[in-house]
Design an enzyme around this catalytic site. Structure first.
Site, PDB file in Angstrom:
ATOM      1  N   TYR A 187      -9.067 -10.367  14.497  1.00 16.98           N
ATOM      2  CA  TYR A 187      -8.275 -11.334  13.733  1.00 16.98           C
ATOM      3  C   TYR A 187      -7.794 -12.503  14.602  1.00 16.98           C
ATOM      4  O   TYR A 187      -7.638 -13.619  14.145  1.00 16.98           O
ATOM      5  CB  TYR A 187      -7.051 -10.659  13.103  1.00 16.98           C
ATOM      6  CG  TYR A 187      -7.341  -9.803  11.901  1.00 16.98           C
ATOM      7  CD1 TYR A 187      -8.029 -10.310  10.799  1.00 16.98           C
ATOM      8  CD2 TYR A 187      -6.904  -8.487  11.840  1.00 16.98           C
ATOM      9  CE1 TYR A 187      -8.287  -9.533   9.685  1.00 16.98           C
ATOM     10  CE2 TYR A 187      -7.154  -7.696  10.728  1.00 16.98           C
ATOM     11  CZ  TYR A 187      -7.843  -8.225   9.656  1.00 16.98           C
ATOM     12  OH  TYR A 187      -8.092  -7.446   8.557  1.00 16.98           O
ATOM     13  N   GLU A 211     -14.999   3.245   9.391  1.00 19.08           N
ATOM     14  CA  GLU A 211     -15.508   4.324  10.243  1.00 19.08           C
ATOM     15  C   GLU A 211     -15.403   5.689   9.590  1.00 19.08           C
ATOM     16  O   GLU A 211     -14.483   5.941   8.820  1.00 19.08           O
ATOM     17  CB  GLU A 211     -14.675   4.409  11.542  1.00 19.08           C
ATOM     18  CG  GLU A 211     -14.617   3.142  12.338  1.00 19.08           C
ATOM     19  CD  GLU A 211     -13.774   3.295  13.604  1.00 19.08           C
ATOM     20  OE1 GLU A 211     -13.187   4.380  13.819  1.00 19.08           O
ATOM     21  OE2 GLU A 211     -13.731   2.324  14.384  1.00 19.08           O
ATOM     22  N   HIS A 219      -0.686  -0.030   5.566  1.00 12.94           N
ATOM     23  CA  HIS A 219      -1.248   0.961   6.489  1.00 12.94           C
ATOM     24  C   HIS A 219      -0.362   2.203   6.651  1.00 12.94           C
ATOM     25  O   HIS A 219       0.118   2.510   7.744  1.00 12.94           O
ATOM     26  CB  HIS A 219      -1.554   0.331   7.854  1.00 12.94           C
ATOM     27  CG  HIS A 219      -2.619  -0.732   7.793  1.00 12.94           C
ATOM     28  ND1 HIS A 219      -3.239  -1.225   8.899  1.00 12.94           N
ATOM     29  CD2 HIS A 219      -3.176  -1.392   6.738  1.00 12.94           C
ATOM     30  CE1 HIS A 219      -4.130  -2.148   8.539  1.00 12.94           C
ATOM     31  NE2 HIS A 219      -4.100  -2.268   7.230  1.00 12.94           N
ATOM     32  N   GLN A 224       0.816  -1.214   0.000  1.00 13.36           N
ATOM     33  CA  GLN A 224       0.000   0.000   0.000  1.00 13.36           C
ATOM     34  C   GLN A 224       0.853   1.270   0.000  1.00 13.36           C
ATOM     35  O   GLN A 224       0.323   2.364   0.055  1.00 13.36           O
ATOM     36  CB  GLN A 224      -0.934  -0.009   1.219  1.00 13.36           C
ATOM     37  CG  GLN A 224      -1.912  -1.177   1.198  1.00 13.36           C
ATOM     38  CD  GLN A 224      -2.617  -1.396   2.526  1.00 13.36           C
ATOM     39  OE1 GLN A 224      -2.308  -0.756   3.540  1.00 13.36           O
ATOM     40  NE2 GLN A 224      -3.563  -2.315   2.541  1.00 13.36           N
ATOM     41  N   TYR A 243      -9.691   7.137  19.643  1.00 18.69           N
ATOM     42  CA  TYR A 243     -10.695   6.562  18.745  1.00 18.69           C
ATOM     43  C   TYR A 243     -10.704   5.030  18.773  1.00 18.69           C
ATOM     44  O   TYR A 243     -11.336   4.398  17.936  1.00 18.69           O
ATOM     45  CB  TYR A 243     -10.580   7.198  17.351  1.00 18.69           C
ATOM     46  CG  TYR A 243     -11.089   8.631  17.471  1.00 18.69           C
ATOM     47  CD1 TYR A 243     -12.425   8.926  17.287  1.00 18.69           C
ATOM     48  CD2 TYR A 243     -10.251   9.649  17.933  1.00 18.69           C
ATOM     49  CE1 TYR A 243     -12.924  10.202  17.523  1.00 18.69           C
ATOM     50  CE2 TYR A 243     -10.731  10.930  18.172  1.00 18.69           C
ATOM     51  CZ  TYR A 243     -12.080  11.197  17.959  1.00 18.69           C
ATOM     52  OH  TYR A 243     -12.572  12.446  18.210  1.00 18.69           O
TER      53      TYR A 243
HETATM   54 CA   LIG Z   1     -12.489   3.621  16.072  1.00 15.93          CA
END
Ligand SMILES: [Ca+2]
Length: 391
Positions: A275, A254, A161, A98, A264
């Site tokens: 997982y 989200e 990520h 990514q 968060y």
């Molecule tokens: Ca969250």
């Protein structure tokens, strides 16, 4: 070069095979398509195609575009779709998984300073990498005065990520979204930068009123934490509030409106799958906990959200007061209808393209621009329906 003549050249020159492995970027010449949205007929035109996994598009004041391609290229596209050679001076990127060249946005003072901002996966020693942000001055065919203003540390191994989007709050701050590099416990560690939303001044310095500016053993650049992989971010022009999206773990994508210093929740709480046990978080670690924020909006099945943009302040448009989001796995453009800040309806557009949608931006006239995340990626121009013609 025209597609057909390029194909003939490729056939005639076996040595050119490597260059022929993928299409060259070209202006779109297909006839406009139409699609019926809930609010009326949408017109779809191809501005350019042959872009290799384009990641972000910035709209230039002259009607043209800057587009990043994830392998590390930045191209200029004219209003009529002519695609430039890659601009020189782009920082080296870690183009695996990514990673690569990610966001591009214009500085709030672009009209005077020609400055742009780029986010990317920056290579480090021993095959490590981390999200970074650089500013640069845009020239005709090259960037100059390239300056790295942010580096995620420590750099880590692994291709996933990185985030990352860049957004300005209109008050001389810049927000940078990133990911936790798939090392989820780091998202709760205020001593590292993975899994954090960060806020800088426009000169790269750290605002003295950041929530952890006085903390000991914490990174002063942090705005909020407990984030997974934030690939969408936009400021609502009506309120100046920052909205952000992040990928959940096989479910639980989200939207959050991140506030200073708040947690968060990742990886303590989530609406996705755990997982470790292959069971929903709802049945294992839970979807809420004291001191942690629930998502503002959540999808049980992940669309895999990427770029986002507000379409507001265009009362003639039948899409006025919408939040648009690109969906990768969901292969669509998601339109969330807003009443104030409340999300009241969702529709999925461009599903007939069967393409991953990587980015979406809205022009000053309410025209919508979309990038498809493909080896032969496209820049599309969408003309939303007029309110006058709405059903
Ligand atoms: Ca969250």
């Amino acid at each position: 070069m025209h597609r057909t003549s390029r194909l003939l050249l490729c056939l005639a020159l076996p040595l050119a095979l490597n260059a022929c492995a993928r299409p060259a970027p070209v202006a779109g010449n297909a006839a406009p398509q139409t699609e019926t949205s809930q609010a009326g007929e949408l017109r779809i035109e191809t501005v350019a195609s042959g872009l290799e996994h384009p990641w972000a598009v910035a709209l230039l004041p002259d009607g043209g575009f800057l587009v990043t391609e994830r392998p590390g290229r930045l191209r200029r596209i004219s209003a009529d779709g002519a695609v430039s050679a890659p601009l020189a001076g782009v920082p080296a990127v870690f183009a695996e998984g990514q990673g690569g060249l990610l966001d591009v946005v214009l500085d709030p003072g672009f009209a005077g300073n020609r400055r742009i901002w780029l986010s990317y996966a920056e290579p480090g020693p021993d095959d490590t990498a981390g999200t970074a942000v650089a500013t640069a001055t845009l020239g005709a065919s090259a960037l100059s005065e390239v300056r790295v203003v942010y580096r995620q540390t420590p750099k880590l191994k692994g291709p996933n990520h990185f985030g990352s989007r860049i957004a300005f709050d209109g008050n001389d701050h810049v927000f940078i979204s990133q990911g936790e590099r798939n090392q989820k416990e780091l998202a709760q560690d205020l001593g590292v930068l993975q899994g954090k939303l960060v806020r800088l001044n426009l000169d790269g310095s750290i605002p003295t009123d950041n929530p952890f500016a006085d903390g000991v053993g914490v990174r002063r650049v942090i705005w909020s934490y407990g984030h997974r992989n934030m690939q969408g971010m936009a400021v609502d022009p009506r309120s100046g509030r920052l909205w952000q999206s992040e990928h959940g773990p096989r479910g639980g994508d989200e939207i959050n409106l991140p506030e200073a210093g708040k947690n968060y929740g990742w990886p303590i709480i989530s609406d996705g799958m755990d997982y470790l046990t292959n069971r929903p978080y709802a049945e294992t670690r839970g979807r809420e906990a004291p001191g942690m924020e629930r998502p503002y909006h959540v999808w049980a099945k992940s669309p895999a959200l990427s770029g986002m943009a507000f379409l507001v302040g265009h009362p003639q448009s039948a899409w006025n007061d919408s939040l648009l989001l690109g969906a990768l796995a969901g292969q669509s453009l998601i339109r969330l209808r807003l009443q104030g800040e409340r999300i009241v309806a969702e529709e999925r557009l461009l599903t007939n393209l069967h393409s991953r949608i990587r980015d979406v931006r809205v022009g000053s006239d309410g025209t919508v621009y979309v990038l498809t995340d493909e080896a032969d990626g496209q820049l599309l121009r969408l003309t939303p329906p007029d309110r006058a013609n709405a059903p």
